[in-house]
Design an enzyme around this catalytic site. Structure first.
Site, mmCIF file in Angstrom:
data_model
loop_
_atom_site.group_PDB
_atom_site.id
_atom_site.type_symbol
_atom_site.label_atom_id
_atom_site.label_comp_id
_atom_site.label_asym_id
_atom_site.label_seq_id
_atom_site.Cartn_x
_atom_site.Cartn_y
_atom_site.Cartn_z
ATOM 1 N N SER A 1 -15.395 30.276 35.890
ATOM 2 C CA SER A 1 -15.834 31.507 36.896
ATOM 3 C C SER A 1 -17.174 30.907 37.520
ATOM 4 C CB SER A 1 -16.471 32.509 35.917
ATOM 5 O OG SER A 1 -15.561 33.391 35.723
ATOM 6 N N LYS B 1 -16.900 30.950 41.095
ATOM 7 C CA LYS B 1 -16.704 32.425 41.982
ATOM 8 C C LYS B 1 -18.069 32.313 42.951
ATOM 9 C CE LYS B 1 -14.366 34.635 38.231
ATOM 10 N NZ LYS B 1 -14.807 35.733 37.135
ATOM 11 N N TYR C 1 -6.883 30.497 43.831
ATOM 12 C CA TYR C 1 -7.811 30.890 42.942
ATOM 13 C C TYR C 1 -7.750 30.141 41.438
ATOM 14 C CZ TYR C 1 -10.272 33.741 39.285
ATOM 15 O OH TYR C 1 -10.987 34.384 38.263
ATOM 16 N N TYR D 1 -21.581 37.654 32.200
ATOM 17 C CA TYR D 1 -20.665 38.707 31.916
ATOM 18 C C TYR D 1 -21.456 39.803 31.171
ATOM 19 C CZ TYR D 1 -17.615 34.468 31.726
ATOM 20 O OH TYR D 1 -16.896 33.396 32.119
ATOM 21 N N VAL E 1 -15.632 30.240 31.546
ATOM 22 C CA VAL E 1 -14.954 30.184 29.987
ATOM 23 C C VAL E 1 -14.482 28.793 29.488
ATOM 24 C CG1 VAL E 1 -13.962 32.476 29.964
ATOM 25 C CG2 VAL E 1 -12.809 30.547 31.009
HETATM 26 N N1 GLU Z 1 -10.100 31.199 35.416
HETATM 27 C C1 GLU Z 1 -10.635 32.081 34.469
HETATM 28 C C2 GLU Z 1 -9.834 33.636 34.723
HETATM 29 O O1 GLU Z 1 -9.729 34.016 35.892
HETATM 30 C C3 GLU Z 1 -12.017 32.091 35.011
HETATM 31 C C4 GLU Z 1 -12.659 33.180 33.866
HETATM 32 C C5 GLU Z 1 -13.960 32.955 33.513
HETATM 33 O O2 GLU Z 1 -14.458 31.811 33.601
HETATM 34 O O3 GLU Z 1 -14.776 33.951 33.412
HETATM 35 O O4 GLU Z 1 -9.550 34.327 34.011
#
Ligand code: GLU
Length: 316
Positions: free
Chosen positions: A72, A75, A200, A252, A270
């Site tokens: 994430s 992002k 993604y 989060y 994650v």
């Molecule tokens: N690739 C993970 C997903 O889309 C990233 C989620 C994360 O790191 O919060 O679920």
């Protein structure tokens, strides 16, 4: 620019070592992410830290050189790239600016709040839409632009994505796939869903180290300018937008608690990575794959809380 705060931390580096070893004890209480099966191979008791200031002065401790996937954290980077591609007016036609209070891969508000525009770019729904906005005629070209941007941010060219983690997520991503198809149905996501998801998954699987995260954090701290070359890598306004999302939605459903206990912009993933920074001072990179029940690195959180408390790093 001279950072007195960084100099103080540098002088008291033995404290950081102590906090790191304390944080390692917390790792046993966490669990590695297993919904992407390949992530379960990570070493649960690993913990690493890197701090990098705007003079290129570095503190590195623990398993700071072990590579891990961005997940994430990517992002934040694609958000900046999409802003550079289209400007903020266009980007915010597709994603909102508000925290959700729901888990990062939730579908709930997409249906509850028409027209199904994701609340922010750091939840999965928002990040998938952001990825779809990245300029490039083909998925391969879009990914190449993301990858080149990450290389520039990290200041090195030998960056690639982890094939196994990418394949593992692609095989098991039913939740993300359903989010994306919902977004396509309501007209927020345009084009080919599987192609966008493929880009993604690749961006999430890009491998970095704590040092890379601390360098990206340092660039955010320095409002997008590389302090050594003086080159503007991204505009200050987009650093400001990204930083604000990091404060409101970066950790989060623990973003509020993190703002109170630690108090600087940060984003976790994650895989157990956390990127953070103290504005105008230095960037921070942490890895600790054992996660708490909110999905944040359990050891990493402990470490950042201790460091922030000791050196008064809260911006609030
Ligand atoms: N690739 C993970 C997903 O889309 C990233 C989620 C994360 O790191 O919060 O679920």
């Amino acid at each position: 620019m001279h950072s007195p705060l960084f100099e103080q931390i540098y002088a008291e580096c033995s404290k950081l070592e102590q906090y790191l070893e304390e944080a390692r004890q917390f790792c046993d209480l966490g669990k590695v992410a297993d919904y992407i099966p390949e992530l379960t191979h990570a070493n649960c008791s690993m913990i690493g830290l890197s701090l990098l200031d705007t003079n290129n002065k570095n503190i590195q401790l623990g398993e700071y050189s072990i590579p891990f996937t961005l997940q994430s954290i990517s992002k934040v980077l694609t958000l900046i790239l999409a802003l550079m591609d289209h400007g903020e007016d266009v980007v915010f036609e597709y994603v909102g600016m508000e925290p959700t209070g729901d888990v990062y891969n939730s579908m709930l508000k997409l249906e509850l709040v028409p027209p199904g525009k994701p609340f922010n770019p750091l939840i999965n729904a928002g990040a998938i839409v952001i990825t779809s906005l990245i300029k490039g005629d083909t998925p391969a070209l879009k990914y190449e632009r993301i990858s080149n941007f990450v290389k520039e941010l990290c200041g090195r060219t030998n960056i690639s994505y982890n094939e196994k983690v990418y394949a593992s997520e692609k095989l098991t991503a039913d939740r993300n796939r359903s989010l994306a198809y919902f977004l396509k149905d309501v007209g927020v996501l345009k084009g080919n869903v599987d192609e966008h998801l493929d880009v993604y998954f690749k961006q999430c699987a890009i491998e970095v180290t704590c040092h890379d995260l601390s360098r990206i954090g340092m660039l955010l701290a320095n409002q997008g300018v590389d302090p050594i070359t003086k080159k503007e890598i991204f505009p200050a306004r987009y650093a400001q937008i990204a930083s604000t999302f990091m404060v409101t939605c970066g950790m989060y459903n623990e973003s509020g608690e993190f703002a109170i206990q630690v108090g600087f912009p940060a984003k976790s993933g994650v895989s157990g990575g956390i990127i953070g920074f103290v504005p105008h001072q230095f960037g921070i990179g942490v890895i600790g794959p054992a996660l708490n029940d909110k999905g944040n690195s359990i050891g990493g959180l402990h470490l950042l809380k201790q460091i922030s408390k000791q050196f008064k790093l809260s911006i609030f």
